[in-house]
Design a protein around this motif. Sequence first.
Motif, short mmCIF file in Angstrom:
data_model
loop_
_atom_site.label_atom_id
_atom_site.label_comp_id
_atom_site.label_asym_id
_atom_site.label_seq_id
_atom_site.Cartn_x
_atom_site.Cartn_y
_atom_site.Cartn_z
N SER A 121 -69.34 -44.56 19.78
CA SER A 121 -68.67 -44.73 21.37
C SER A 121 -68.21 -45.99 21.50
CB SER A 121 -69.81 -44.39 22.65
OG SER A 121 -70.75 -45.43 22.50
N VAL A 122 -67.40 -46.38 22.44
CA VAL A 122 -66.76 -47.58 22.78
C VAL A 122 -67.73 -48.45 23.52
CG1 VAL A 122 -65.10 -48.85 24.30
CG2 VAL A 122 -64.48 -46.56 23.31
N SER A 123 -68.71 -47.95 24.26
CA SER A 123 -69.79 -48.61 24.98
C SER A 123 -70.87 -49.26 23.80
CB SER A 123 -70.56 -47.71 25.84
OG SER A 123 -69.70 -47.13 26.88
N SER A 124 -71.12 -50.45 24.08
CA SER A 124 -72.33 -51.00 23.32
C SER A 124 -73.48 -50.72 24.09
CB SER A 124 -72.15 -52.50 23.12
OG SER A 124 -70.91 -52.96 22.43
N PRO A 125 -74.57 -50.68 23.45
CA PRO A 125 -76.01 -50.78 23.99
C PRO A 125 -76.41 -52.25 24.18
CG PRO A 125 -75.92 -50.33 21.65
CD PRO A 125 -74.79 -50.26 21.97
N ALA A 126 -77.29 -52.07 25.27
CA ALA A 126 -77.79 -53.39 25.42
C ALA A 126 -78.74 -53.96 24.50
CB ALA A 126 -78.59 -53.50 26.88
N GLN A 127 -79.92 -52.87 23.81
CA GLN A 127 -80.43 -53.26 22.64
C GLN A 127 -79.96 -53.88 21.55
OE1 GLN A 127 -80.38 -50.47 24.45
NE2 GLN A 127 -82.31 -50.19 25.49
N LEU A 128 -80.68 -54.86 20.80
CA LEU A 128 -80.20 -55.41 19.69
C LEU A 128 -80.77 -54.58 18.60
CD1 LEU A 128 -80.32 -58.88 20.59
CD2 LEU A 128 -78.47 -58.10 19.69
N PRO A 129 -80.40 -54.82 17.16
CA PRO A 129 -81.08 -54.20 16.06
C PRO A 129 -82.50 -54.82 15.88
CG PRO A 129 -78.82 -54.49 15.49
CD PRO A 129 -79.23 -55.22 16.83
N LEU A 130 -83.16 -54.27 14.64
CA LEU A 130 -84.43 -54.85 14.45
C LEU A 130 -84.24 -56.36 13.92
CD1 LEU A 130 -87.58 -54.38 13.87
CD2 LEU A 130 -86.84 -53.79 11.36
N ALA A 131 -84.90 -57.21 14.54
CA ALA A 131 -84.58 -58.87 14.11
C ALA A 131 -84.87 -58.83 12.64
CB ALA A 131 -85.76 -59.67 14.88
#
Length: 260
Positions: free
Chosen positions: A39-49
């Motif tokens: 999607s064009v939208s980005s999720p708020a969450q980040l990948p695993l550190a």
Amino acid sequence: MKTFTSISLLALCALAAQAQAQAPAPAQEEGGVSPYRPSVSSPAQLPLAGQLELELGVLATKSGAARRDSLPYTLKLAFNEQWGVLLGGEAYVGARDADGQRARGVGDTTLVLKRAFLLDSATALGLELGVKAPTAKDSIGSGRSDYSLNGIFSRDMGKVHMDANFNLSRLGAYEEGSARTQRGISASFALPVTEQWGATAELSGTRRRGADDTAQLLLAATYSPSKHTALDFGLARGLTSASPDWSLFGGVVVALGRLW
């Protein structure tokens, strides 16, 4: 264009198969990939550190008689649950305008600093500060730097995951008599269909004073053969005269490895 798309999709499948074969055993797995595609939208969450992720795709777009094929990519790395960076762009662009003039080369490059605010297990807010460097030649890119600020609201609503984005972009290149600041809004909804398959629907658009509004509807399917690999494919249809007529895309998200 069909040959380009077919070869690119084959390359993506090969990369996914290789990544799946090299994925760690279940006992070693600490977390899977966090796809930002399709999607064009980005999720708020980040990948695993500490886990470096690569998103690679193929995109074919038609606007009247004009065509544009590209290989978009994004590298994602989170330092912790709150901070991360994204480096993205287009590894290759092949474009043909309405007059038949062709251009080929690499696209522009974007660097994004991301901050996540985890409110609870189902809700998160995000903030992205981005800058686009004009690494493409003028016949492919704008030839100017752009700056953007994106606010994100993500929430799990039962089985449905929603990502809503509102962003402001300060354009380096803009038409005389038009505003320099562009507003963008998008909302995507993802639903798991089975353990490995999922579906995504999204509405997005932009508005800028003195320029025509854009809007599109995106529909996509996702397939996750393992926690460390995700595939997607779908299409987007323009809803205004200023939007591309249609776009076809496919992509893969893989975990390249743990850096710490």
